[in-house]
Design a protein around this motif. Structure first.
Motif, PDB file in Angstrom:
ATOM      1  N   MET A   1       0.845  -1.170   0.000  1.00 33.87           N
ATOM      2  CA  MET A   1       0.000   0.000   0.000  1.00 33.87           C
ATOM      3  C   MET A   1       0.891   1.233   0.000  1.00 33.87           C
ATOM      4  N   LYS A   2       0.502   2.213  -0.773  1.00 36.16           N
ATOM      5  CA  LYS A   2       1.207   3.482  -0.813  1.00 36.16           C
ATOM      6  C   LYS A   2       0.298   4.577  -0.272  1.00 36.16           C
ATOM      7  N   CYS A   4      -0.165   8.809  -0.346  1.00 39.95           N
ATOM      8  CA  CYS A   4       0.212  10.092  -0.943  1.00 39.95           C
ATOM      9  C   CYS A   4      -0.691  11.175  -0.370  1.00 39.95           C
ATOM     10  N   HIS A  11      -4.369   9.940  -0.083  1.00 41.34           N
ATOM     11  CA  HIS A  11      -4.716   8.912  -1.067  1.00 41.34           C
ATOM     12  C   HIS A  11      -4.054   7.601  -0.683  1.00 41.34           C
ATOM     13  N   GLN A  13      -3.308   3.747  -1.906  1.00 40.36           N
ATOM     14  CA  GLN A  13      -3.219   3.014  -3.163  1.00 40.36           C
ATOM     15  C   GLN A  13      -2.676   1.614  -2.911  1.00 40.36           C
ATOM     16  N   GLY A  14      -3.269   0.627  -3.588  1.00 39.81           N
ATOM     17  CA  GLY A  14      -2.760  -0.733  -3.502  1.00 39.81           C
ATOM     18  C   GLY A  14      -3.624  -1.625  -2.641  1.00 39.81           C
ATOM     19  N   ASP A  47      -8.954   9.189   0.657  1.00 37.52           N
ATOM     20  CA  ASP A  47      -9.447   8.707  -0.634  1.00 37.52           C
ATOM     21  C   ASP A  47      -9.085   7.237  -0.794  1.00 37.52           C
ATOM     22  N   CYS A  48     -10.104   6.401  -0.881  1.00 42.40           N
ATOM     23  CA  CYS A  48      -9.911   4.952  -0.966  1.00 42.40           C
ATOM     24  C   CYS A  48     -10.141   4.409  -2.375  1.00 42.40           C
ATOM     25  N   SER A  49     -10.228   5.301  -3.372  1.00 43.00           N
ATOM     26  CA  SER A  49     -10.570   4.868  -4.727  1.00 43.00           C
ATOM     27  C   SER A  49      -9.526   3.946  -5.346  1.00 43.00           C
ATOM     28  N   MET A  50      -8.293   3.999  -4.883  1.00 46.62           N
ATOM     29  CA  MET A  50      -7.224   3.184  -5.469  1.00 46.62           C
ATOM     30  C   MET A  50      -6.887   1.944  -4.638  1.00 46.62           C
ATOM     31  N   ILE A  51      -7.711   1.648  -3.630  1.00 43.62           N
ATOM     32  CA  ILE A  51      -7.510   0.409  -2.868  1.00 43.62           C
ATOM     33  C   ILE A  51      -8.052  -0.739  -3.703  1.00 43.62           C
ATOM     34  N   GLN A  52      -7.190  -1.687  -4.009  1.00 44.10           N
ATOM     35  CA  GLN A  52      -7.572  -2.788  -4.887  1.00 44.10           C
ATOM     36  C   GLN A  52      -8.143  -3.979  -4.128  1.00 44.10           C
TER      37      GLN A  52
END
Length: 103
Positions: A1-2, A4, A11, A13-14, A47-52
């Motif tokens: 997880m990243k 930003c 944000h 991500q991952g 922002d959780c939109s990039m959590i896969q």
């Protein structure tokens, strides 16, 4: 997880999972607190939109991190949750933990 930071938005991500959360990502969450403490505005959008993907361990970490943000005086709100992330929260049975953080 990243992690930003862009202004008042954090944000993620991952993978928000036991294997996706590394010591580096935990450190970046800690550093983000230090950066955010310098701001006057205490509203914090996560922002959780990039959590896969999310699992129990990752959601526990997210909950703990939200509580730490509150202890530091922030008003965190989770935004842009994917359907799969919302389903994971409900499937694992931790929806009540995030109820006051969902925007």
């Amino acid at each position: 997880m990243k992690v930003c930071i862009d202004g008042a938005v954090l944000h993620l991500q991952g993978d928000l999972s036991q294997s996706g959360v590394t010591p580096e990502s935990i450190n970046s969450l800690t550093v983000s607190f230090e950066q955010l403490d310098l701001r006057m505005d205490k509203e914090l959008r996560i922002d959780c939109s990039m959590i896969q993907f999310a699992d129990n361990g990752g959601l526990q970490l997210l909950y703990t991190w939200i509580q730490c943000a509150r202890f530091r005086g922030f008003e965190p709100a989770l935004v842009n949750l994917s359907t799969s992330l919302q389903q994971a929260i409900q499937r694992i049975g931790v929806g009540h933990c995030f109820a006051d953080a969902l925007a």
